[in-house]
Design a protein around this motif. Structure first.
Motif, mmCIF file in Angstrom:
data_model
loop_
_atom_site.group_PDB
_atom_site.id
_atom_site.type_symbol
_atom_site.label_atom_id
_atom_site.label_comp_id
_atom_site.label_asym_id
_atom_site.label_seq_id
_atom_site.Cartn_x
_atom_site.Cartn_y
_atom_site.Cartn_z
ATOM 1 N N GLU A 205 0.831 -1.210 0.000
ATOM 2 C CA GLU A 205 0.000 0.000 0.000
ATOM 3 C C GLU A 205 0.867 1.262 0.000
ATOM 4 O O GLU A 205 0.545 2.240 -0.686
ATOM 5 N N PHE A 206 1.953 1.233 0.741
ATOM 6 C CA PHE A 206 2.875 2.371 0.759
ATOM 7 C C PHE A 206 3.501 2.598 -0.615
ATOM 8 O O PHE A 206 3.554 3.742 -1.105
ATOM 9 N N LEU A 207 3.961 1.534 -1.257
ATOM 10 C CA LEU A 207 4.612 1.666 -2.562
ATOM 11 C C LEU A 207 3.624 2.112 -3.640
ATOM 12 O O LEU A 207 3.986 2.877 -4.538
ATOM 13 N N ILE A 208 2.390 1.643 -3.547
ATOM 14 C CA ILE A 208 1.365 2.106 -4.486
ATOM 15 C C ILE A 208 1.130 3.604 -4.304
ATOM 16 O O ILE A 208 1.084 4.372 -5.272
ATOM 17 N N GLY A 209 1.003 4.039 -3.054
ATOM 18 C CA GLY A 209 0.775 5.456 -2.769
ATOM 19 C C GLY A 209 1.928 6.321 -3.249
ATOM 20 O O GLY A 209 1.709 7.393 -3.825
#
Length: 231
Positions: A205-209
């Motif tokens: 989720e962090f990398l997508i954001g």
């Protein structure tokens, strides 16, 4: 073909591949419901981190060839350059992203959380994770400030570079190369450390954001530059 035409082509291809990796991250089952799905998330995170490492490896090579051009970031839009810190994103942006994503997800799941249900996403960070994020942020701020000060000192003596040649010139350019590499090393190290303290689901989720923020700013910047050149 110039070095920076080559690097610009690399960057465009690198971004295209990042888009594909983000699509894979987005389509991966979350939360993972089996060991295989958990392993799949871990592998995807590893692929993305290797992709970022490749970018900084190639950028370091470009920096060694022409540090001054790297500092002006000719591959970026004018909006991206206006937001840059030493030819790239400011490392502490990673922590603002974690806090923002965590807050948004927490608010969207607050009823479930109050009922004691665990979501496992960025809105479900543990106290120890928050503590480690805060510690990392403080460490990163100190490193950012030290690198900023080093660049400022270099800039104070930049006028002396004009007209110089030989060893003194090479020493000054070498110092600039060192500053840019330190900044890029801090960028990569910051993302790596943030990812390490998160669960695979949270890391995804962090990398997508982070990628969506990068894509959004770049797309907006390119459109703005196109409109400006049409006037």
């Amino acid at each position: 073909m110039s070095n920076f035409t080559t690097f610009t082509h690399f960057y465009e291809n690198w971004l295209e591949q990042l888009h594909k990796l983000v699509n894979q991250l987005s389509s991966a089952p979350r939360p993972p419901s089996s060991p295989d799905q958990h392993h799949h998330l871990v592998q995807l995170v590893h692929q993305v981190m290797c992709h970022y490492a490749e970018y900084y490896k190639l950028k370091a090579q470009a920096t060694e060839r022409d540090a001054v051009s790297v500092l002006t970031a000719p591959w970026a839009s004018s909006l991206e350059r206006s937001l840059h810190w030493i030819a790239g994103w400011r490392p502490t942006t990673a922590f603002h992203l974690v806090y923002t994503e965590s807050s948004i997800r927490f608010e969207s799941h607050i009823v479930d959380i109050l009922r004691g249900l665990r979501t496992g996403d960025l809105g479900d960070l543990s106290p120890s994770q928050f503590r480690r994020v805060s510690e990392l942020q403080c460490e990163t701020v100190k490193e950012e400030n030290a690198i900023t000060e080093e660049l400022s000192e270099w800039q104070d003596g930049a006028s002396e570079v004009i007209g110089e040649c030989g060893d003194e010139f090479e020493k000054k350019i070498g110092r600039l190369i060192s500053v840019i590499k330190r900044a890029d090393d801090l960028r990569l190290k910051t993302v790596q450390k943030v990812v390490e303290l998160l669960t695979p689901q949270q890391a995804v989720e962090f990398l997508i954001g982070a990628a969506e923020l990068q894509f959004g700013i770049r797309g907006w910047g390119i459109n703005h530059d196109r409109k400006r050149t049409n006037f």
